[in-house]
Scaffold this active site. Sequence first.
Site, short mmCIF file in Angstrom:
data_model
loop_
_atom_site.label_atom_id
_atom_site.label_comp_id
_atom_site.label_asym_id
_atom_site.label_seq_id
_atom_site.Cartn_x
_atom_site.Cartn_y
_atom_site.Cartn_z
N ASP A 46 -5.10 -1.63 -3.85
CA ASP A 46 -5.30 -2.69 -2.67
C ASP A 46 -6.60 -3.23 -2.62
O ASP A 46 -6.96 -4.08 -2.61
CB ASP A 46 -4.82 -2.15 -1.60
CG ASP A 46 -3.25 -1.89 -1.58
OD1 ASP A 46 -2.61 -2.27 -2.34
OD2 ASP A 46 -2.83 -1.35 -0.46
N HIS A 91 3.57 -1.25 -4.11
CA HIS A 91 2.44 -0.82 -3.10
C HIS A 91 1.47 -0.12 -3.72
O HIS A 91 1.70 0.07 -5.06
CB HIS A 91 3.03 0.01 -1.87
CG HIS A 91 3.70 -0.85 -0.85
ND1 HIS A 91 2.80 -1.59 -0.04
CD2 HIS A 91 4.82 -0.84 -0.29
CE1 HIS A 91 3.71 -2.10 0.95
NE2 HIS A 91 4.74 -1.68 0.58
#
Length: 392
Positions: free
Chosen positions: A167, A138
């Site tokens: 991200d 992540h």
Amino acid sequence: MAGLFDGVRILDLSRLLPGPFCSMLLADLGADVIKIEDPKIGDYIRWWPPRIGRNSGFHVVLNRNKRSVSLNLKDPQGQDIFRRLVKTADVVLEGFRPGVMDRLGLGYAALQRIRPEIIYCAITGYGQDGERALRAGHDINYLALSGVLSYCGQGPVPSLPGVQIGDLGGGALMAAFSIAAALFARERTGLGQMIDISMTDGAAMWNCLRWGKFLADGQVPHPGDDLLNHGLACYNIYRTKDGRFMSLGALEPQFWKAFCLAMNRPDWDQPSYFEPGPHQRRLVEDIARAFEEKTQAEWIAFFAKTDCCCEPVLNLAEVMTDPSMKARQMVVELHHEVWGTYRQMGCAPKFSASRPSLHRHAPELGEHTLDVLTEMGYTLETIRQLQSQGVV
């Protein structure tokens, strides 16, 4: 005005944040983004609370301007439908781990045989190859492994940024830029290609300034050690009397002089203001005491006509009502027949001859399946049969 990507069709199989943000940017510029979702659950982010109507607020923002087609890619019939869609598409965007699409028979090599011009963009945590390729991850992991996290914050322990740099910056923006570049190259060569986006690789490029500094001085970066990282008093955040904050970015001499003059502190205006050392801590403490004498609103008024790079730290509710943000159309009020009126993020780029637009609300799961399959030549009877079989 026509969108810059009018006529470009993107099949978006991605979920959660990186891929959907990438395709949102392209959809805002006119691309026909068809969001391919599993018929049962769809994109997981749809169901994350809090919700607007039946959908997550995250989904409402990230998936505007797109059409949703529910399609079971594990079913051979669903795979055949996808292959037919690829024949009409310019870009395939996905965010699965390496090998997933190949096992479905829908990887780049297979799709290239169907449509040689296809541009295939895969966003992963660690890229298509290398020892980490198949590891889960992540944003926090990508920032950690890229080195970015090691010097974030002020104290001895690195702190998480409030936005997902890996991200968004390392993945979504890199992918959107790369897709645009590949489309441009295809106009000249007629050839498609695969784009391998690693969010860790992308995040590593955000080290550019610290990388250069490290090359020059050999000092390993750490929290609070640098001129742009709480290391200088002239570039820092200060608490106000009412517990709010002001941001000071008076790096250049003219801005620092203007700040010192406005604060009636000529003694602060020394050449050492831009040099590291223990005197910076004392200067930070002096400035901090000064900022605690007024509320944030008072400081906003105080610096209104002083050009010294001192601005309030606004919360998101204040950003949504900020007159300048509204004037720049970064906050747009829309009305949905079910959700009602809500405030959507605007489009950041501004063009002189084209206009990004918000022309479609985020879709319900499979909302456009019938439309898209009808466009492809499927009859209503066939579509109902596919629905009964759980294919769409």
